[in-house]
Scaffold this active site. Structure first.
Site, PDB file in Angstrom:
ATOM      1  N   ARG A   1      -4.677   9.742   8.467  1.00 47.15           N
ATOM      2  CA  ARG A   1      -4.985   8.666   7.508  1.00 47.15           C
ATOM      3  C   ARG A   1      -5.861   7.599   8.179  1.00 47.15           C
ATOM      4  NH1 ARG A   1      -2.779  11.897   5.540  1.00 47.15           N
ATOM      5  NH2 ARG A   1      -4.860  12.153   4.741  1.00 47.15           N
TER       6      ARG A   1
ATOM      7  N   SER B   1       0.596   2.998  -9.846  1.00 45.41           N
ATOM      8  CA  SER B   1       1.396   3.694 -10.856  1.00 45.41           C
ATOM      9  C   SER B   1       2.695   2.936 -11.147  1.00 45.41           C
ATOM     10  CB  SER B   1       1.712   5.113 -10.384  1.00 45.41           C
ATOM     11  OG  SER B   1       2.488   5.048  -9.199  1.00 45.41           O
TER      12      SER B   1
ATOM     13  N   VAL C   1      -1.750   0.508   2.929  1.00 44.03           N
ATOM     14  CA  VAL C   1      -1.687   0.300   4.373  1.00 44.03           C
ATOM     15  C   VAL C   1      -3.093   0.262   4.980  1.00 44.03           C
ATOM     16  CG1 VAL C   1       0.660   1.173   4.664  1.00 44.03           C
ATOM     17  CG2 VAL C   1      -1.251   2.786   4.740  1.00 44.03           C
ATOM     18  N   ASP C   2      -4.120   0.426   4.126  1.00 42.12           N
ATOM     19  CA  ASP C   2      -5.492   0.334   4.648  1.00 42.12           C
ATOM     20  C   ASP C   2      -5.864  -1.137   4.867  1.00 42.12           C
ATOM     21  OD1 ASP C   2      -6.861  -0.833   2.303  1.00 42.12           O
ATOM     22  OD2 ASP C   2      -6.590   1.108   1.329  1.00 42.12           O
TER      23      ASP C   2
ATOM     24  N   HIS D   1       3.773  -2.740   2.451  1.00 37.67           N
ATOM     25  CA  HIS D   1       4.176  -1.467   3.062  1.00 37.67           C
ATOM     26  C   HIS D   1       3.570  -1.259   4.448  1.00 37.67           C
ATOM     27  CE1 HIS D   1       4.999   0.080  -1.291  1.00 37.67           C
ATOM     28  NE2 HIS D   1       5.927  -0.741  -0.863  1.00 37.67           N
TER      29      HIS D   1
END
Ligand code: APR
Length: 242
Positions: free
Chosen positions: A75, A191, A107-108, A123
């Site tokens: 990732r 979502s 988390v980016d 997160h």
């Protein structure tokens, strides 16, 4: 590897927005989709390719830390290849008109790279590693991999600085207090399946609320802009600035 405080510096001197001017944005994986990062629950999303239980739980870490590290290392190296998109930049531009607090489930680091001033990661952060023996020991690692041999300064192994399923969300109470104060609350590309993050929509009881998502999961009590993040935020900007 550089030690960093576990909490954003701005929490020590939080902004004091003038009345009517606090815009809180809750962002999810959908805001980074136009940058080329996969979402989790769309068709072809990450949770179709990987099992949550094998890569994103404390049990997974105990059972097979190598697999967990490989998942997050992939990732992270993918993150190094992509750029913020128009949606991230519009949230930055809105700072000319509002105090913008971004509460992200991502988390980016694309909000930071787009220049947003106030970002709270519910997160965690892909670009950080955390000690498994002392959660105050957090290190900026950029886009480098974490290996099983890596250690914190006290000798404990390092793990990704992300919140796994089944773990507490330590930033939630701060996020909740901002949601409650919001004048405008915008959800972008989520979502809203994961709690406690999704509960912030209810907490924003004073706010005019918007949901920007091409496949919105919520329609009651919220103004829906059924569009991708960048087009949807352009539309929101036009609505808010008249
Ligand atoms: N623009 C805006 N929204 C989009 C776009 C786009 N271009 N493409 C997809 N979406 C929407 C989808 O319709 C969906 O509603 O983004 C949402 C992504 O939902 P999820 O994949 O469930 O991501 P998110 O809500 O951020 O997940 C929450 O779950 O797995 C955990 O920790 C992970 O933070 C994550 C949390």
């Amino acid at each position: 590897m550089r030690r960093v405080p576990p909490w954003p510096a701005w929490l020590k001197s939080p902004p004091t927005p003038p009345p009517g001017k606090l815009l809180v944005a809750l962002t999810g994986a959908g805001i980074s989709a136009e940058s080329g990062l996969s979402t989790f629950r769309d068709s072809g999303g990450l949770w179709e390719k990987y099992s949550i239980y094998e890569v994103a739980t404390p049990e997974a870490w105990l059972r097979n830390p190598e697999l967990v590290l490989r998942f997050y290392n992939e990732r992270r190296s993918q993150l190094a290849q992509v750029q913020p998109n128009r949606a991230h930049y519009i949230l930055k531009e809105l700072e000319e008109h509002f105090t913008v607090i971004i509460i992200t489930q991502n988390v980016d680091d694309l909000h930071e790279r787009a220049g947003s001033t106030y970002v709270l990661h519910l997160h965690g952060h892909l670009t950080r590693a955390r000690s498994t023996g002392d959660e105050e020991l957090v290190y900026e690692i950029g886009y480098n991999s974490i290996t099983l041999q890596d250690r914190c300064e006290r000798g404990y192994p390092l793990r990704p600085d992300v919140v796994w399923f089944g773990e507490a969300v330590p930033a939630y109470p701060i996020a909740e207090s901002w949601a409650r104060r919001a004048d405008i609350f915008v959800v972008v590309g989520s979502s809203l399946q994961v709690y406690p993050a999704a509960g912030l929509v209810e907490e924003a009881y004073r706010a005019r609320k918007f949901l920007i998502d091409p496949r919105p999961t919520l329609t009651e009590g919220i103004e829906v802009i059924a569009a991708p993040a960048s087009a949807g935020l352009e539309r929101l900007k036009a609505i808010l600035l008249g």
